[in-house]
Design a protein around this motif. Structure first.
Motif, PDB file in Angstrom:
ATOM      1  N   UNK A 143       0.845  -1.199   0.000  1.00 56.08           N
ATOM      2  CA  UNK A 143       0.000   0.000   0.000  1.00 56.08           C
ATOM      3  C   UNK A 143       0.875   1.242   0.000  1.00 56.08           C
ATOM      4  N   UNK A 144       0.317   2.345   0.512  1.00 58.36           N
ATOM      5  CA  UNK A 144       1.093   3.591   0.502  1.00 58.36           C
ATOM      6  C   UNK A 144       2.125   3.574   1.622  1.00 58.36           C
ATOM      7  N   UNK A 145       3.205   4.330   1.430  1.00 58.14           N
ATOM      8  CA  UNK A 145       4.305   4.315   2.395  1.00 58.14           C
ATOM      9  C   UNK A 145       4.557   5.723   2.942  1.00 58.14           C
ATOM     10  N   UNK A 146       5.230   5.754   4.080  1.00 56.80           N
ATOM     11  CA  UNK A 146       5.716   7.024   4.625  1.00 56.80           C
ATOM     12  C   UNK A 146       7.099   7.231   4.010  1.00 56.80           C
ATOM     13  N   UNK A 147       7.276   8.333   3.310  1.00 56.87           N
ATOM     14  CA  UNK A 147       8.546   8.571   2.600  1.00 56.87           C
ATOM     15  C   UNK A 147       9.403   9.552   3.387  1.00 56.87           C
ATOM     16  N   UNK A 148      10.633   9.137   3.690  1.00 55.35           N
ATOM     17  CA  UNK A 148      11.565  10.043   4.374  1.00 55.35           C
ATOM     18  C   UNK A 148      12.792  10.159   3.477  1.00 55.35           C
ATOM     19  N   UNK A 149      13.016  11.346   2.953  1.00 53.83           N
ATOM     20  CA  UNK A 149      14.148  11.521   2.040  1.00 53.83           C
ATOM     21  C   UNK A 149      14.996  12.697   2.456  1.00 53.83           C
ATOM     22  N   UNK A 150      16.309  12.529   2.282  1.00 50.46           N
ATOM     23  CA  UNK A 150      17.222  13.618   2.631  1.00 50.46           C
ATOM     24  C   UNK A 150      17.910  14.102   1.363  1.00 50.46           C
TER      25      UNK A 150
ATOM     26  N   UNK B 245       6.503  24.907  -8.259  1.00 47.29           N
ATOM     27  CA  UNK B 245       5.153  25.327  -8.681  1.00 47.29           C
ATOM     28  C   UNK B 245       4.111  24.220  -8.576  1.00 47.29           C
ATOM     29  N   UNK B 246       4.558  23.001  -8.206  1.00 48.41           N
ATOM     30  CA  UNK B 246       3.601  21.879  -8.095  1.00 48.41           C
ATOM     31  C   UNK B 246       3.439  21.398  -6.646  1.00 48.41           C
ATOM     32  N   UNK B 247       4.158  22.076  -5.743  1.00 45.73           N
ATOM     33  CA  UNK B 247       4.135  21.585  -4.346  1.00 45.73           C
ATOM     34  C   UNK B 247       2.745  21.654  -3.725  1.00 45.73           C
ATOM     35  N   UNK B 248       1.906  22.567  -4.221  1.00 45.94           N
ATOM     36  CA  UNK B 248       0.558  22.663  -3.640  1.00 45.94           C
ATOM     37  C   UNK B 248      -0.296  21.433  -3.971  1.00 45.94           C
ATOM     38  N   UNK B 249       0.222  20.558  -4.850  1.00 44.82           N
ATOM     39  CA  UNK B 249      -0.523  19.315  -5.161  1.00 44.82           C
ATOM     40  C   UNK B 249      -0.263  18.219  -4.116  1.00 44.82           C
ATOM     41  N   UNK B 250       0.725  18.458  -3.243  1.00 41.60           N
ATOM     42  CA  UNK B 250       1.015  17.429  -2.222  1.00 41.60           C
ATOM     43  C   UNK B 250      -0.044  17.525  -1.135  1.00 41.60           C
ATOM     44  N   UNK B 251      -0.745  16.430  -0.916  1.00 47.31           N
ATOM     45  CA  UNK B 251      -1.858  16.512   0.043  1.00 47.31           C
ATOM     46  C   UNK B 251      -1.750  15.468   1.148  1.00 47.31           C
ATOM     47  N   UNK B 252      -0.501  15.227   1.573  1.00 45.12           N
ATOM     48  CA  UNK B 252      -0.299  14.319   2.720  1.00 45.12           C
ATOM     49  C   UNK B 252       0.418  15.098   3.821  1.00 45.12           C
ATOM     50  N   UNK B 253       0.301  14.636   5.090  1.00 45.41           N
ATOM     51  CA  UNK B 253       1.053  15.303   6.166  1.00 45.41           C
ATOM     52  C   UNK B 253       2.534  15.359   5.806  1.00 45.41           C
ATOM     53  N   UNK B 254       3.116  16.538   5.954  1.00 46.97           N
ATOM     54  CA  UNK B 254       4.502  16.734   5.505  1.00 46.97           C
ATOM     55  C   UNK B 254       5.325  17.444   6.579  1.00 46.97           C
ATOM     56  N   UNK B 255       6.485  16.863   6.844  1.00 44.41           N
ATOM     57  CA  UNK B 255       7.452  17.495   7.748  1.00 44.41           C
ATOM     58  C   UNK B 255       8.664  17.903   6.921  1.00 44.41           C
TER      59      UNK B 255
ATOM     60  N   UNK C 278       1.716   8.159   1.992  1.00 44.34           N
ATOM     61  CA  UNK C 278       0.739   8.540   3.028  1.00 44.34           C
ATOM     62  C   UNK C 278       1.264   9.666   3.911  1.00 44.34           C
ATOM     63  N   UNK C 279       2.562   9.873   3.942  1.00 44.53           N
ATOM     64  CA  UNK C 279       3.146  10.996   4.708  1.00 44.53           C
ATOM     65  C   UNK C 279       4.555  11.200   4.164  1.00 44.53           C
ATOM     66  N   UNK C 280       5.067  12.421   4.360  1.00 48.21           N
ATOM     67  CA  UNK C 280       6.318  12.786   3.694  1.00 48.21           C
ATOM     68  C   UNK C 280       7.218  13.559   4.648  1.00 48.21           C
ATOM     69  N   UNK C 281       8.491  13.162   4.697  1.00 50.60           N
ATOM     70  CA  UNK C 281       9.498  13.955   5.405  1.00 50.60           C
ATOM     71  C   UNK C 281      10.543  14.366   4.362  1.00 50.60           C
ATOM     72  N   UNK C 282      10.753  15.676   4.257  1.00 51.80           N
ATOM     73  CA  UNK C 282      11.706  16.218   3.271  1.00 51.80           C
ATOM     74  C   UNK C 282      12.804  16.916   4.065  1.00 51.80           C
ATOM     75  N   UNK C 283      13.985  16.289   4.123  1.00 55.13           N
ATOM     76  CA  UNK C 283      15.057  16.844   4.949  1.00 55.13           C
ATOM     77  C   UNK C 283      16.171  17.423   4.086  1.00 55.13           C
TER      78      UNK C 283
END
Ligand SMILES: O=C(O)CC1=CCC(=O)O1
Length: 421
Positions: free
Chosen positions: A246-253, A356-366, A272-277
């Motif tokens: 299924x969907x995953x929590x993505x943590x990328x640096x 310009x496409x970041x507003x399309x991200x609709x999951x909890x984001x850190x 399902x959720x995103x961490x952008x470090x």
């Protein structure tokens, strides 16, 4: 009242003995005391329990671990079982062991005391877990040894689809019954999946954790040519689809965070959720030009010529001075990266363009930034935070680009607070 040092030592020892072994055991052994063994009971209460267990130099869990190792090595199974029971249930909370900690002690002792001792130790410990498992919330469940893996490194695998991606799966260690979520950890340019070892091992207490090598890195394929961020995001999508979880929590640096942005925009159903470090959604034109120069330099002279400059961006001056071995490990990893794969990814990074496409991200984001990061300054993280609906920003002190290596605890705390939200 006069001070009686022997009595005083006995009372102190008794208190420790109750803390370590539990009241029930101590009461029982005192009830059984008689004219033959009472002096011996008094002696060990004063000597072992006050004089040795009462020393402040080691915490009581460590002392218990030593006792378990030694009793297992000597085959003193009565004493071993006593400490297994008290460690799991009867002793004071700060002297207790989780079943996972007990397992680690037995595995470690096996190397020093031998497999026959470990075999017997495991069967004694299991008999106790069978008896009290329900009370302490631990179930022994049938498991095929071939399906388990080293919890610090995971099961090594390779995607079926091409370019083949090398990845590692750590199954969640805590054997609660509910379905586990999967976290994917996506590394920075010139690194590999080992960049995440510490965080992955921590998170795999409660999550299934997947780390992988980007194309052109580690043990993944390195196709010829320059790559785009879309290529790296499509790789990521193939990986998640093959995981079939299924969907995953993505943590990328850094580059991993760029892949996370592109993936969340292109394939929202996979995240399902995103961490952008320590990342960015775009570079200004002059920096894009610098990326093209880096490509030309590596194509002409190889990676090593840029290695010192990269380490200076990855780690701040004090860290480089105090942790030369860590820096040397990352430097070695960088210069042994496939040069063609590295250049391919430099192109993907240098041309990243999600703003310009970041507003399309609709999951909890850190969004995590390092206050000293020169590769992806805090302002780049602010751009992402302002553009992704509901995103939260955490700025780590004394951290530059590889914040997860420089400030592992603060990074882990930020991620865990986000996961627990
Ligand atoms: O390599 C660098 O200088 C910094 C960097 C950009 C993308 C990445 O992952 O690291």
């Amino acid at each position: 009242m006069t001070f009686d040092p022997i009595r005083h030592d006995f009372e102190r020892g008794l208190k420790n003995r109750r803390e370590i072994l539990g009241d029930a055991w101590v009461d029982r052994s005192f009830d059984r005391a008689n004219n033959f063994n009472a002096e011996f009971q008094e002696l060990i209460t004063r000597f072992a329990w006050k004089e040795i267990w009462g020393r402040p130099g080691l915490d009581k869990k460590t002392r218990r671990a030593m006792v378990l190792a030694i009793t297992m090595a000597l085959g003193r199974w009565e004493e071993f079982e006593l400490h297994v029971r008290a460690g799991l249930q009867g002793g004071a909370p700060d002297t207790r062991l989780t079943p996972d900690e007990l397992k680690e002690i037995l595995i470690q002792t096996a190397i020093y005391a031998g497999v026959p001792a470990a075999n017997t130790g495991f069967s004694h410990a299991q008999a106790i877990l069978k008896e009290i498992g329900e009370e302490i919330g631990y179930a022994l469940t049938p498991t095929n040894p071939g399906d388990t893996c080293h919890p610090g490194y995971g099961h090594e695998r390779v995607t079926k689809s091409k370019p083949a991606l090398h990845y590692s799966v750590r199954a969640a260690r805590n054997n609660h019954t509910q379905q586990k979520q999967t976290i994917v950890l996506s590394h920075a340019l010139g690194c590999d999946l080992t960049m995440w070892d510490r965080l992955a091992t921590t998170l795999s207490a409660d999550f299934n954790v997947v780390t992988y090598d980007h194309r052109g890195h580690g043990a993944s394929d390195a196709p010829a040519g320059l790559y785009s961020m879309a290529d790296l995001a499509e790789d990521a999508a193939r990986l998640v689809e093959e995981l079939d979880c299924g969907s995953v929590i993505w943590i990328g640096l850094s580059m991993g965070g760029m892949v996370g942005q592109e993936l969340a925009i292109r394939r929202p159903e996979l995240i399902s959720a995103l961490v952008i470090a320590n990342s960015t959604s775009a570079y200004p034109d002059n920096v894009r030009e610098v990326w093209q120069q880096r490509i030309a330099t590596v194509q002409a002279q190889g990676i090593e010529v840029i290695a010192d400059a990269v380490m200076e961006r990855y780690f701040h001056e004090q860290f480089r001075r105090e942790r030369p071995a860590t820096v040397a490990t990352f430097r070695r990893r960088l210069i042994t990266t496939d040069a063609e794969g590295y250049v391919g990814c430099c192109n993907a990074v240098g041309t990243v363009d999600t703003t310009n496409r970041l507003d399309q991200i609709n999951v909890p984001t850190l969004v995590i930034a390092g206050e000293l990061d020169q590769g992806a300054p805090v302002s780049m993280s602010e751009t992402i935070t302002n553009a992704v609906p509901g995103a939260k920003l955490v700025i780590l002190k004394d951290a530059s680009h590889l914040a997860v290596a420089e400030q592992p605890q603060a990074f882990t705390d930020a991620v865990q607070a986000f996961l627990a939200r």
